[in-house]
Motif scaffolding. Structure first.
Motif, PDB file in Angstrom:
ATOM      1  N   LYS A   1      51.331  57.994  55.442  1.00  0.00           N
ATOM      2  CA  LYS A   1      50.339  58.397  54.445  1.00  0.00           C
ATOM      3  C   LYS A   1      50.240  57.293  53.403  1.00  0.00           C
ATOM      4  O   LYS A   1      51.251  56.856  52.888  1.00  0.00           O
ATOM      5  CB  LYS A   1      50.755  59.713  53.787  1.00  0.00           C
ATOM      6  N   LEU A   2      49.005  56.842  53.105  1.00  0.00           N
ATOM      7  CA  LEU A   2      48.814  55.718  52.188  1.00  0.00           C
ATOM      8  C   LEU A   2      47.743  56.034  51.160  1.00  0.00           C
ATOM      9  O   LEU A   2      46.674  56.540  51.507  1.00  0.00           O
ATOM     10  CB  LEU A   2      48.413  54.467  52.981  1.00  0.00           C
ATOM     11  N   LEU A   3      48.049  55.726  49.895  1.00  0.00           N
ATOM     12  CA  LEU A   3      47.076  55.851  48.819  1.00  0.00           C
ATOM     13  C   LEU A   3      47.296  54.718  47.825  1.00  0.00           C
ATOM     14  O   LEU A   3      48.323  54.024  47.885  1.00  0.00           O
ATOM     15  CB  LEU A   3      47.145  57.219  48.146  1.00  0.00           C
ATOM     16  N   PRO A   4      46.354  54.500  46.912  1.00  0.00           N
ATOM     17  CA  PRO A   4      46.480  53.349  46.005  1.00  0.00           C
ATOM     18  C   PRO A   4      47.697  53.391  45.083  1.00  0.00           C
ATOM     19  O   PRO A   4      48.456  52.431  45.016  1.00  0.00           O
ATOM     20  CB  PRO A   4      45.177  53.366  45.208  1.00  0.00           C
ATOM     21  N   THR A   5      47.884  54.478  44.331  1.00  0.00           N
ATOM     22  CA  THR A   5      49.001  54.583  43.387  1.00  0.00           C
ATOM     23  C   THR A   5      49.566  55.996  43.441  1.00  0.00           C
ATOM     24  O   THR A   5      48.981  56.879  44.068  1.00  0.00           O
ATOM     25  CB  THR A   5      48.571  54.307  41.931  1.00  0.00           C
ATOM     26  N   LEU A   6      50.659  56.213  42.730  1.00  0.00           N
ATOM     27  CA  LEU A   6      51.263  57.539  42.660  1.00  0.00           C
ATOM     28  C   LEU A   6      51.177  58.108  41.239  1.00  0.00           C
ATOM     29  O   LEU A   6      52.088  58.765  40.753  1.00  0.00           O
ATOM     30  CB  LEU A   6      52.701  57.481  43.154  1.00  0.00           C
TER      31      LEU A   6
ATOM     32  N   CYS B   1      49.402  60.698  38.395  1.00  0.00           N
ATOM     33  CA  CYS B   1      49.120  62.135  38.494  1.00  0.00           C
ATOM     34  C   CYS B   1      47.615  62.382  38.436  1.00  0.00           C
ATOM     35  O   CYS B   1      47.020  62.418  37.375  1.00  0.00           O
ATOM     36  CB  CYS B   1      49.796  62.889  37.353  1.00  0.00           C
ATOM     37  N   GLY B   2      47.026  62.555  39.583  1.00  0.00           N
ATOM     38  CA  GLY B   2      45.629  62.933  39.706  1.00  0.00           C
ATOM     39  C   GLY B   2      45.523  63.935  40.830  1.00  0.00           C
ATOM     40  O   GLY B   2      46.505  64.209  41.534  1.00  0.00           O
ATOM     41  N   GLY B   3      44.339  64.473  41.037  1.00  0.00           N
ATOM     42  CA  GLY B   3      44.162  65.477  42.074  1.00  0.00           C
ATOM     43  C   GLY B   3      44.510  64.968  43.458  1.00  0.00           C
ATOM     44  O   GLY B   3      45.170  65.665  44.237  1.00  0.00           O
ATOM     45  N   THR B   4      44.089  63.754  43.777  1.00  0.00           N
ATOM     46  CA  THR B   4      44.391  63.187  45.096  1.00  0.00           C
ATOM     47  C   THR B   4      45.889  62.995  45.269  1.00  0.00           C
ATOM     48  O   THR B   4      46.463  63.332  46.306  1.00  0.00           O
ATOM     49  CB  THR B   4      43.635  61.864  45.297  1.00  0.00           C
ATOM     50  N   GLN B   5      46.539  62.455  44.251  1.00  0.00           N
ATOM     51  CA  GLN B   5      47.980  62.220  44.338  1.00  0.00           C
ATOM     52  C   GLN B   5      48.749  63.527  44.451  1.00  0.00           C
ATOM     53  O   GLN B   5      49.751  63.602  45.169  1.00  0.00           O
ATOM     54  CB  GLN B   5      48.460  61.415  43.122  1.00  0.00           C
ATOM     55  N   ILE B   6      48.290  64.556  43.753  1.00  0.00           N
ATOM     56  CA  ILE B   6      48.958  65.859  43.837  1.00  0.00           C
ATOM     57  C   ILE B   6      48.827  66.412  45.253  1.00  0.00           C
ATOM     58  O   ILE B   6      49.798  66.917  45.827  1.00  0.00           O
ATOM     59  CB  ILE B   6      48.403  66.831  42.773  1.00  0.00           C
ATOM     60  N   GLN B   7      47.640  66.298  45.847  1.00  0.00           N
ATOM     61  CA  GLN B   7      47.466  66.755  47.225  1.00  0.00           C
ATOM     62  C   GLN B   7      48.307  65.930  48.195  1.00  0.00           C
ATOM     63  O   GLN B   7      48.913  66.465  49.122  1.00  0.00           O
ATOM     64  CB  GLN B   7      45.988  66.701  47.633  1.00  0.00           C
ATOM     65  N   PHE B   8      48.377  64.622  47.967  1.00  0.00           N
ATOM     66  CA  PHE B   8      49.194  63.718  48.779  1.00  0.00           C
ATOM     67  C   PHE B   8      50.659  64.164  48.745  1.00  0.00           C
ATOM     68  O   PHE B   8      51.318  64.289  49.779  1.00  0.00           O
ATOM     69  CB  PHE B   8      49.038  62.303  48.207  1.00  0.00           C
ATOM     70  N   MET B   9      51.170  64.427  47.552  1.00  0.00           N
ATOM     71  CA  MET B   9      52.564  64.833  47.402  1.00  0.00           C
ATOM     72  C   MET B   9      52.795  66.241  47.964  1.00  0.00           C
ATOM     73  O   MET B   9      53.810  66.489  48.615  1.00  0.00           O
ATOM     74  CB  MET B   9      52.988  64.771  45.938  1.00  0.00           C
ATOM     75  N   THR B  10      51.871  67.154  47.712  1.00  0.00           N
ATOM     76  CA  THR B  10      52.010  68.519  48.222  1.00  0.00           C
ATOM     77  C   THR B  10      52.101  68.516  49.738  1.00  0.00           C
ATOM     78  O   THR B  10      52.971  69.180  50.321  1.00  0.00           O
ATOM     79  CB  THR B  10      50.830  69.398  47.750  1.00  0.00           C
ATOM     80  N   LEU B  11      51.237  67.759  50.377  1.00  0.00           N
ATOM     81  CA  LEU B  11      51.267  67.700  51.838  1.00  0.00           C
ATOM     82  C   LEU B  11      52.551  67.041  52.338  1.00  0.00           C
ATOM     83  O   LEU B  11      53.184  67.531  53.271  1.00  0.00           O
ATOM     84  CB  LEU B  11      50.050  66.947  52.367  1.00  0.00           C
ATOM     85  N   SER B  12      52.973  65.974  51.678  1.00  0.00           N
ATOM     86  CA  SER B  12      54.198  65.298  52.142  1.00  0.00           C
ATOM     87  C   SER B  12      55.433  66.191  51.958  1.00  0.00           C
ATOM     88  O   SER B  12      56.371  66.111  52.740  1.00  0.00           O
ATOM     89  CB  SER B  12      54.393  63.955  51.445  1.00  0.00           C
ATOM     90  N   ARG B  13      55.420  67.053  50.937  1.00  0.00           N
ATOM     91  CA  ARG B  13      56.537  67.992  50.723  1.00  0.00           C
ATOM     92  C   ARG B  13      56.542  69.106  51.763  1.00  0.00           C
ATOM     93  O   ARG B  13      57.596  69.597  52.144  1.00  0.00           O
ATOM     94  CB  ARG B  13      56.415  68.662  49.347  1.00  0.00           C
TER      95      ARG B  13
ATOM     96  N   GLY C   1      53.326  55.058  38.889  1.00  0.00           N
ATOM     97  CA  GLY C   1      53.082  56.468  38.654  1.00  0.00           C
ATOM     98  C   GLY C   1      54.341  57.304  38.731  1.00  0.00           C
ATOM     99  O   GLY C   1      55.339  56.910  39.333  1.00  0.00           O
ATOM    100  N   PRO C   2      54.296  58.485  38.112  1.00  0.00           N
ATOM    101  CA  PRO C   2      55.480  59.340  38.031  1.00  0.00           C
ATOM    102  C   PRO C   2      55.950  59.896  39.376  1.00  0.00           C
ATOM    103  O   PRO C   2      57.117  60.260  39.513  1.00  0.00           O
ATOM    104  CB  PRO C   2      55.049  60.461  37.096  1.00  0.00           C
ATOM    105  N   PHE C   3      55.085  59.944  40.379  1.00  0.00           N
ATOM    106  CA  PHE C   3      55.523  60.461  41.673  1.00  0.00           C
ATOM    107  C   PHE C   3      56.430  59.483  42.421  1.00  0.00           C
ATOM    108  O   PHE C   3      57.095  59.877  43.378  1.00  0.00           O
ATOM    109  CB  PHE C   3      54.333  60.849  42.549  1.00  0.00           C
ATOM    110  N   VAL C   4      56.489  58.230  41.976  1.00  0.00           N
ATOM    111  CA  VAL C   4      57.390  57.256  42.606  1.00  0.00           C
ATOM    112  C   VAL C   4      58.829  57.766  42.521  1.00  0.00           C
ATOM    113  O   VAL C   4      59.582  57.701  43.498  1.00  0.00           O
ATOM    114  CB  VAL C   4      57.254  55.859  41.969  1.00  0.00           C
ATOM    115  N   ALA C   5      59.215  58.295  41.361  1.00  0.00           N
ATOM    116  CA  ALA C   5      60.585  58.793  41.180  1.00  0.00           C
ATOM    117  C   ALA C   5      60.884  59.939  42.146  1.00  0.00           C
ATOM    118  O   ALA C   5      61.971  59.991  42.736  1.00  0.00           O
ATOM    119  CB  ALA C   5      60.793  59.248  39.731  1.00  0.00           C
TER     120      ALA C   5
END
Length: 174
Positions: free
Chosen positions: A11-16, A18-30, A48-52
């Motif tokens: 799964k690839l996106l520009p940054t991590l 906190c936006g709607g796309t990133q939240i969906q990206f993280m939700t799906l990966s979880r 971005g904060p999701f890196v941690a």
């Protein structure tokens, strides 16, 4: 009982950030079952904060840093991505947004990935007419174009996207 290897998903996106796309990206990966999917993550900028969270979960996170698509560096990073896809035996590549789609879909296809999914989650009000055309061209290489709303699907159909390739999954939940 037969044992099968997990499906290898990148799964690839520009940054991590906190936006709607990133939240969906993280939700799906979880939420993906780790017995069915081996998930690897990638970004264009490790910001971005999701890196941690990704690091805490021990998920592989590769960065393919580029300043502009119109540079030798961008091509070199796409070649690196293609090599990483082959080395990791990736079976599905799922990209998000204009930058993720345009960067990763061509190397994924050239690497022979059987399933390439492009996510377009808005009607691109920030895209220039040239960016809109480039994304449409690149998405022709995708197996499917995943959108989160009928309005996005209608916008893509108005641009000439193949209706058979577009799938609507509202808010990333099937």
């Amino acid at each position: 009982m037969s044992t099968t290897e997990p499906i290898r998903l990148l799964k690839l996106l520009p940054t991590l950030f906190c936006g709607g796309t990133q939240i969906q990206f993280m939700t799906l990966s979880r939420s993906l079952n780790c017995r069915r999917f081996h998930v690897e993550l990638a970004c264009l900028q490790r910001l971005g904060p999701f890196v941690a969270e990704v690091e805490e979960r021990g998920l592989p996170l590769r960065e393919y840093s580029i300043d502009t698509f119109r540079s030798p560096q961008a091509v070199a990073q796409q070649v690196r991505l293609a090599r990483d896809i082959l080395r990791s035996r990736i079976e599905i590549v799922h990209t998000y947004s204009f930058y993720g789609n345009v960067f990763a879909i061509p190397p994924a296809r050239l690497s022979g990935v059987p399933v390439v999914i492009a996510s377009i989650r808005d009607r691109g009000p920030y895209l220039t007419p040239m960016q809109t055309r480039v994304q449409r061209y690149v998405c022709r290489l995708a197996t499917r174009v995943l959108v989160n709303a009928d309005a996005v699907k209608d916008w893509l159909l108005d641009q000439g996207y193949d209706p058979a390739r577009i799938v609507v999954i509202r808010n990333g939940v099937d």
